[in-house]
Design a protein around this motif. Structure first.
Motif, PDB file in Angstrom:
ATOM      1  N   UNK A 290       9.678  50.332  66.686  1.00  0.00           N
ATOM      2  CA  UNK A 290      10.798  51.282  66.634  1.00  0.00           C
ATOM      3  C   UNK A 290      11.838  50.973  67.704  1.00  0.00           C
ATOM      4  N   UNK A 291      11.362  50.779  68.918  1.00  0.00           N
ATOM      5  CA  UNK A 291      12.284  50.476  70.015  1.00  0.00           C
ATOM      6  C   UNK A 291      12.544  48.966  70.029  1.00  0.00           C
ATOM      7  N   UNK A 292      13.772  48.561  69.788  1.00  0.00           N
ATOM      8  CA  UNK A 292      14.044  47.123  69.664  1.00  0.00           C
ATOM      9  C   UNK A 292      13.646  46.310  70.898  1.00  0.00           C
ATOM     10  N   UNK A 293      13.592  46.960  72.058  1.00  0.00           N
ATOM     11  CA  UNK A 293      13.189  46.186  73.241  1.00  0.00           C
ATOM     12  C   UNK A 293      11.702  45.825  73.175  1.00  0.00           C
ATOM     13  N   UNK A 294      10.953  46.539  72.304  1.00  0.00           N
ATOM     14  CA  UNK A 294       9.541  46.199  72.091  1.00  0.00           C
ATOM     15  C   UNK A 294       9.328  45.339  70.843  1.00  0.00           C
ATOM     16  N   UNK A 295      10.369  45.194  70.025  1.00  0.00           N
ATOM     17  CA  UNK A 295      10.205  44.501  68.734  1.00  0.00           C
ATOM     18  C   UNK A 295      10.123  42.985  68.955  1.00  0.00           C
TER      19      UNK A 295
ATOM     20  N   UNK B  64      14.015  43.961  63.448  1.00  0.00           N
ATOM     21  CA  UNK B  64      14.551  44.639  64.627  1.00  0.00           C
ATOM     22  C   UNK B  64      14.598  43.708  65.843  1.00  0.00           C
ATOM     23  N   UNK B  65      13.591  42.891  66.001  1.00  0.00           N
ATOM     24  CA  UNK B  65      13.561  41.950  67.124  1.00  0.00           C
ATOM     25  C   UNK B  65      14.686  40.928  67.038  1.00  0.00           C
ATOM     26  N   UNK B  66      15.063  40.576  65.824  1.00  0.00           N
ATOM     27  CA  UNK B  66      16.094  39.548  65.651  1.00  0.00           C
ATOM     28  C   UNK B  66      17.516  40.104  65.622  1.00  0.00           C
TER      29      UNK B  66
ATOM     30  N   UNK C  33      18.587  43.840  66.132  1.00  0.00           N
ATOM     31  CA  UNK C  33      19.035  45.059  66.805  1.00  0.00           C
ATOM     32  C   UNK C  33      19.813  44.680  68.062  1.00  0.00           C
ATOM     33  N   UNK C  34      20.929  45.360  68.279  1.00  0.00           N
ATOM     34  CA  UNK C  34      21.790  44.983  69.410  1.00  0.00           C
ATOM     35  C   UNK C  34      21.957  46.076  70.448  1.00  0.00           C
ATOM     36  N   UNK C  35      21.864  47.337  70.020  1.00  0.00           N
ATOM     37  CA  UNK C  35      22.155  48.448  70.935  1.00  0.00           C
ATOM     38  C   UNK C  35      21.008  49.446  70.865  1.00  0.00           C
ATOM     39  N   UNK C  36      20.411  49.751  71.979  1.00  0.00           N
ATOM     40  CA  UNK C  36      19.352  50.754  71.926  1.00  0.00           C
ATOM     41  C   UNK C  36      19.249  51.578  73.207  1.00  0.00           C
ATOM     42  N   UNK C  37      20.300  51.561  74.008  1.00  0.00           N
ATOM     43  CA  UNK C  37      20.278  52.360  75.234  1.00  0.00           C
ATOM     44  C   UNK C  37      21.407  53.379  75.265  1.00  0.00           C
ATOM     45  N   UNK C  38      21.869  53.798  74.109  1.00  0.00           N
ATOM     46  CA  UNK C  38      23.023  54.692  74.061  1.00  0.00           C
ATOM     47  C   UNK C  38      22.672  56.030  73.428  1.00  0.00           C
ATOM     48  N   UNK C  39      21.485  56.531  73.659  1.00  0.00           N
ATOM     49  CA  UNK C  39      21.125  57.836  73.111  1.00  0.00           C
ATOM     50  C   UNK C  39      20.338  57.705  71.838  1.00  0.00           C
TER      51      UNK C  39
ATOM     52  N   UNK D 255      18.351  50.552  65.248  1.00  0.00           N
ATOM     53  CA  UNK D 255      17.322  49.539  64.993  1.00  0.00           C
ATOM     54  C   UNK D 255      17.325  48.972  63.575  1.00  0.00           C
ATOM     55  N   UNK D 256      18.521  48.895  62.985  1.00  0.00           N
ATOM     56  CA  UNK D 256      18.816  48.084  61.801  1.00  0.00           C
ATOM     57  C   UNK D 256      18.221  48.600  60.491  1.00  0.00           C
ATOM     58  N   UNK D 257      16.940  48.921  60.504  1.00  0.00           N
ATOM     59  CA  UNK D 257      16.286  49.320  59.247  1.00  0.00           C
ATOM     60  C   UNK D 257      15.382  50.538  59.431  1.00  0.00           C
ATOM     61  N   UNK D 258      15.224  51.249  58.322  1.00  0.00           N
ATOM     62  CA  UNK D 258      14.159  52.249  58.186  1.00  0.00           C
ATOM     63  C   UNK D 258      13.212  51.754  57.103  1.00  0.00           C
ATOM     64  N   UNK D 259      11.927  51.998  57.279  1.00  0.00           N
ATOM     65  CA  UNK D 259      11.014  51.828  56.142  1.00  0.00           C
ATOM     66  C   UNK D 259       9.927  52.888  56.216  1.00  0.00           C
ATOM     67  N   UNK D 260       9.507  53.349  55.058  1.00  0.00           N
ATOM     68  CA  UNK D 260       8.523  54.425  54.944  1.00  0.00           C
ATOM     69  C   UNK D 260       7.240  54.044  55.664  1.00  0.00           C
TER      70      UNK D 260
END
Ligand code: IDP
Ligand code: MG
Length: 141
Positions: free
Chosen positions: A93-98, A104-106, A108-114, A118-123
């Motif tokens: 979920x958190x791109x810094x862990x992906x 998401x690892x490849x 995602x660009x922004x994840x520290x702005x509230x 993370x680019x995608x959702x999946x069930x």
């Protein structure tokens, strides 16, 4: 038995940054089938339903704002083990862990702005997939 399905969204950051094709390519490379696909502007009502487990969290407004910041692409994708496998393909979920190699690892660009962008959702389960499909594709059976 009907085939397993997942509801996949390319979130506004994925659309804005030009990753729709990449997400679709990864789905097709695994030989999963795209059963339905559309571009939508998410309503507050759809998002509150979709994120019904997060709607009472203090950070929910940031999720709503992010998810309404641009169009999203919604897909119904089917195939063996699609729910579990696409969760692996998406990454943490958190791109810094992906992990690198995940969507998401490849991408995602922004994840520290509230909000976590993370680019995608999946069930996360077969049951939630069927619940979420009704939200984004009310016309589907
Ligand atoms: P998932 O998308 O990996 O299934 P969930 O825990 O179901 O993760 O959360 C749904 C979405 O809500 C996440 O993808 C992320 O965009 C957002 N989100 C989750 N937790 C937080 C948070 O603590 N702060 C901001 N946004 C969050
Ligand atoms: Mg989730």
């Amino acid at each position: 038995m009907t085939e397993e399905r997942s509801l996949i969204l390319v979130k506004p950051d994925g659309v804005l940054n030009g990753h729709i094709g990449e997400v679709i390519t990864r789905i097709e490379n695994r030989r999963y089938q795209i059963k339905a696909l559309k571009v939508v502007n998410a309503s507050k009502e759809q998002l509150a339903e979709h994120y019904n487990q997060l709607v009472d969290k203090p950070f929910y407004p940031s999720i709503e704002e992010f998810m309404q910041s641009g169009p999203i692409v919604a897909m119904i994708v089917s195939g063996k083990n699609i729910v579990e496998t696409f969760r692996k393909m998406a990454g943490a979920t958190n791109p810094s862990d992906a992990l690198i190699g995940t969507i998401r690892g490849d991408f995602a660009r922004e994840w520290d702005k509230g909000s976590i962008q993370n680019v995608v959702h999946s069930s996360d389960s077969i049951e939630s997939a069927e619940r979420e499909i009704k939200i984004w594709f009310p016309e589907e059976k």
